[in-house]
Scaffold this active site. Structure first.
Site, PDB file in Angstrom:
ATOM      1  CG  HIS A  60     -23.796  19.882  19.224  1.00 50.55           C
ATOM      2  ND1 HIS A  60     -23.907  19.130  20.375  1.00 50.55           N
ATOM      3  CD2 HIS A  60     -23.936  19.005  18.186  1.00 50.55           C
ATOM      4  CE1 HIS A  60     -24.113  17.859  20.045  1.00 50.55           C
ATOM      5  NE2 HIS A  60     -24.124  17.757  18.731  1.00 50.55           N
TER       6      HIS A  60
ATOM      7  CG  HIS B  85     -20.544  14.451  19.095  1.00 49.12           C
ATOM      8  ND1 HIS B  85     -21.012  13.417  18.339  1.00 49.12           N
ATOM      9  CD2 HIS B  85     -21.558  15.343  19.170  1.00 49.12           C
ATOM     10  CE1 HIS B  85     -22.259  13.685  17.936  1.00 49.12           C
ATOM     11  NE2 HIS B  85     -22.605  14.856  18.430  1.00 49.12           N
TER      12      HIS B  85
ATOM     13  CG  ASP C 211     -13.933  30.258  38.635  1.00 47.72           C
ATOM     14  OD1 ASP C 211     -14.364  30.777  39.672  1.00 47.72           O
ATOM     15  OD2 ASP C 211     -12.724  30.001  38.433  1.00 47.72           O
TER      16      ASP C 211
ATOM     17  CG  HIS D 128     -26.586  13.931  20.931  1.00 53.12           C
ATOM     18  ND1 HIS D 128     -27.550  14.688  20.304  1.00 53.12           N
ATOM     19  CD2 HIS D 128     -25.449  14.099  20.214  1.00 53.12           C
ATOM     20  CE1 HIS D 128     -27.015  15.272  19.240  1.00 53.12           C
ATOM     21  NE2 HIS D 128     -25.746  14.926  19.173  1.00 53.12           N
TER      22      HIS D 128
ATOM     23  CE1 TYR E  60     -10.635  35.637  38.055  1.00 58.00           C
ATOM     24  CE2 TYR E  60     -11.543  36.336  35.957  1.00 58.00           C
ATOM     25  CZ  TYR E  60     -10.600  35.638  36.677  1.00 58.00           C
ATOM     26  OH  TYR E  60      -9.629  34.933  36.024  1.00 58.00           O
TER      27      TYR E  60
HETATM   28 ZN   LIG Z   1     -24.316  15.886  17.917  1.00 58.14          ZN
END
Ligand SMILES: [Zn+2]
Length: 233
Positions: A95, A97, A120, A169, A227
């Site tokens: 995660h 930002h 891809d 977010h 690939y």
């Molecule tokens: Zn966050």
């Protein structure tokens, strides 16, 4: 030390987010899971990346109980746990930002597939969740964030699109390992930036045709992938 190699892999996935310029200060977190033991290794909350060592990585069970580590886990732990519980084939979550992917999340716009770089990695637009309700925000917010992501993938295979934009977010990405989740977060940011510039060059730009999109995704993923190099072991 419990799960030493998983801790090291999770630490490196977190540092990869820094190396690639995806995080500011202590923003962002990556985790990995040992499916056999049902244990998750995740970055601690609020510790500067430059101070992190494997011993700082926190080990949690799938209910959120910390089973090893002296620090508090990332505040997003419950979101990661929800993804591990509902997406049984993933092994890592990242995660961030990161700037462009977060801009699309804030605009609540899915990222269209304008080119083969996107195709891809993501077999379709990168979707946006619905906004969380007041009761979800005031309740178990982090877990509800995970539930909102899972609802977005009700009819989509999370292996086909290993990323989502949480409305208002930022992105969450996943993969077979923590390293792959971090890699997908880096690619998502690149794709988000290129999609933004594509629309700046031509606001009428159209997504790739289904045929070209399928061609690029399926030559790298799934049964008929061809690939890269043939794996010998
Ligand atoms: Zn966050």
């Amino acid at each position: 030390m419990l799960l030493k190699s998983l801790r090291e892999e999770v630490l490196d996935a977190n540092l990869e987010l820094v190396r690639r310029g995806l995080v500011l200060y202590t923003f962002g977190n990556a985790s990995g899971i040992d499916r056999a033991q049902g244990l998750v290794a995740i970055k601690p909350s609020g510790v500067p990346y430059e101070d992190l060592t494997p011993v700082h990585i926190v080990i949690s069970d799938l209910s959120g109980k910390i089973v090893d580590g002296n620090l508090r886990a990332s505040s997003d732990l419950a979101t990661h746990l929800e993804l591990y519980k509902q997406f049984p084939n993933i092994g890592g979550v990242a995660h961030t930002h990161s700037e462009y992917a977060t801009a699309w999340a804030q605009a609540e716009k899915p990222i269209p597939c304008f080119g083969t770089t996107h195709a891809d990695y993501f077999h379709g637009s990168v979707p946006v969740t619905e906004r969380l309700s007041t009761s979800e925000i005031e309740g178990d917010y982090e877990q509800e964030t995970g539930s909102a992501i899972v609802r977005t993938f009700k009819r989509v295979d999370p292996a086909a699109i290993p990323a989502v934009l949480v409305a208002g977010h930022a992105p969450f990405c996943w993969g077979k390992t923590a390293a792959e989740a971090a890699h997908n977060a880096v690619i998502l940011e690149y794709v988000a930036r290129m999609a933004y510039h594509t629309l700046l060059v031509n606001a009428e730009s159209q997504p790739l045709t289904r045929e070209l999109h399928d061609k690029h995704f399926l030559r790298k993923h799934g049964r008929n992938a061809y690939y890269g190099q043939v794996k010998t072991q």
